[in-house]
Enzyme design. Structure first.
Site, mmCIF file in Angstrom:
data_model
loop_
_atom_site.group_PDB
_atom_site.id
_atom_site.type_symbol
_atom_site.label_atom_id
_atom_site.label_comp_id
_atom_site.label_asym_id
_atom_site.label_seq_id
_atom_site.Cartn_x
_atom_site.Cartn_y
_atom_site.Cartn_z
ATOM 1 N N SER A 65 -8.733 1.295 -1.188
ATOM 2 C CA SER A 65 -9.336 -0.008 -0.918
ATOM 3 C C SER A 65 -10.850 0.045 -1.066
ATOM 4 O O SER A 65 -11.476 1.094 -0.925
ATOM 5 C CB SER A 65 -9.009 -0.465 0.505
ATOM 6 O OG SER A 65 -7.624 -0.566 0.693
HETATM 7 N N1 SAH Z 1 -5.105 3.645 3.066
HETATM 8 C C1 SAH Z 1 -5.109 4.046 1.662
HETATM 9 C C2 SAH Z 1 -4.820 2.834 0.770
HETATM 10 C C3 SAH Z 1 -3.770 3.160 -0.214
HETATM 11 S S1 SAH Z 1 -3.035 1.794 -1.056
HETATM 12 C C4 SAH Z 1 -6.402 4.745 1.288
HETATM 13 O O1 SAH Z 1 -7.306 4.822 2.130
HETATM 14 O O2 SAH Z 1 -6.516 5.265 0.182
HETATM 15 C C5 SAH Z 1 -1.563 1.522 -0.094
HETATM 16 C C6 SAH Z 1 -0.595 2.662 -0.003
HETATM 17 O O3 SAH Z 1 0.551 2.172 0.712
HETATM 18 C C7 SAH Z 1 -0.062 3.196 -1.330
HETATM 19 O O4 SAH Z 1 -0.322 4.571 -1.409
HETATM 20 C C8 SAH Z 1 1.442 2.918 -1.263
HETATM 21 O O5 SAH Z 1 2.242 3.929 -1.873
HETATM 22 C C9 SAH Z 1 1.680 2.865 0.246
HETATM 23 N N2 SAH Z 1 2.894 2.142 0.660
HETATM 24 C C10 SAH Z 1 3.417 0.995 0.150
HETATM 25 N N3 SAH Z 1 4.547 0.663 0.813
HETATM 26 C C11 SAH Z 1 4.749 1.617 1.768
HETATM 27 C C12 SAH Z 1 5.761 1.856 2.761
HETATM 28 N N4 SAH Z 1 6.829 1.044 2.909
HETATM 29 N N5 SAH Z 1 5.628 2.928 3.555
HETATM 30 C C13 SAH Z 1 4.580 3.796 3.426
HETATM 31 N N6 SAH Z 1 3.604 3.634 2.508
HETATM 32 C C14 SAH Z 1 3.690 2.562 1.687
#
Ligand code: SAH
Length: 214
Positions: A65
């Site tokens: 993000s």
């Molecule tokens: N907090 C992260 C943002 C990553 S983007 C950072 O600081 O980099 C969101 C993430 O959520 C992705 O890696 C995606 O694979 C994960 N995601 C999506 N659906 C999910 C679920 N049901 N359970 C766990 N992770 C999930």
């Protein structure tokens, strides 16, 4: 400090000033953004862009993000030292590192195996004490519940019942809630066993929260 680290520290200080201009006021959040090395959480070759206020691609088609979004969501959590926080969507591990840096006890779930493996190694190499799990955020992590706060970092179509049950009374769930176009940042406050207050905090853009493991 190496010359590179010195330069990155200067870029972080500038980013912090920008976040202040954009309305971030929580000093603990600003301090964490000023100290956590975001350039270590993104792909090699993209380090130059690490301290622009922009989202960047990470493996598995996901994104880290934009710093403003991380700061805004973290500010809504009102993190206090020693609180247990569950993150859904570890991704690069950056958001988890910010929370750990602020003194929270962090549990983080990721459904993409590749990201789970990378972020776990990266966080421990950098010395952040975060428990990363390969799992589905729709189910949360009941064995470690209750959590003081839960942060969802992907766009959720609804608030999963399992997560509602895993937040302590008085605790918060901060979640970008998908309405088909973009996401509205919501803060749910668990005021009693069965009641949640709900607040809206503006529109953001996130990758979707997907069911099951990858
Ligand atoms: N907090 C992260 C943002 C990553 S983007 C950072 O600081 O980099 C969101 C993430 O959520 C992705 O890696 C995606 O694979 C994960 N995601 C999506 N659906 C999910 C679920 N049901 N359970 C766990 N992770 C999930």
């Amino acid at each position: 400090m190496t010359l590179d680290e010195y330069r990155f520290k200067g870029l972080r200080d500038k980013l912090v000033q920008l976040l202040v201009q954009k309305g971030i006021t929580d000093n603990n959040v600003l301090t964490a953004i000023g100290e956590v090395p975001r350039h270590k959480f993104i792909e090699s070759g993209l380090e130059e862009y690490a301290y622009l206020d922009k989202p960047l691609p990470i493996p598995a088609g996901q994104t880290i993000s934009q710093p403003y979004t991380v700061a805004f969501q973290t500010q809504l959590l009102e993190v206090k030292r020693g609180e247990k926080i569950l993150e859904i969507g570890t991704g690069s591990g950056y958001q988890a590192a910010i929370l750990a840096h602020m003194g929270a006890i962090v549990y983080s779930l990721e459904r993409q195996k590749e990201l789970y493996i990378f972020s776990q190694i990266r966080l421990s190499d950098l010395g952040y004490n975060v428990k990363v799990f390969y799992g589905d955020g729709y189910q949360g992590k009941p064995s470690y519940a209750p959590f003081n706060k839960i942060i969802i970092t992907c766009g959720a179509p609804y608030l999963p019942e399992d997560l509602k049950n895993q937040v302590a009374i008085g605790g918060y769930i901060v979640v970008p809630m998908d309405d088909g176009n973009s996401q509205v940042m919501k803060r749910f406050i668990r005021v009693s066993e069965n009641r949640f207050d709900e607040e809206d905090h503006g529109r953001f853009s996130f990758v979707p929260m997907v069911k099951g493991l990858e």
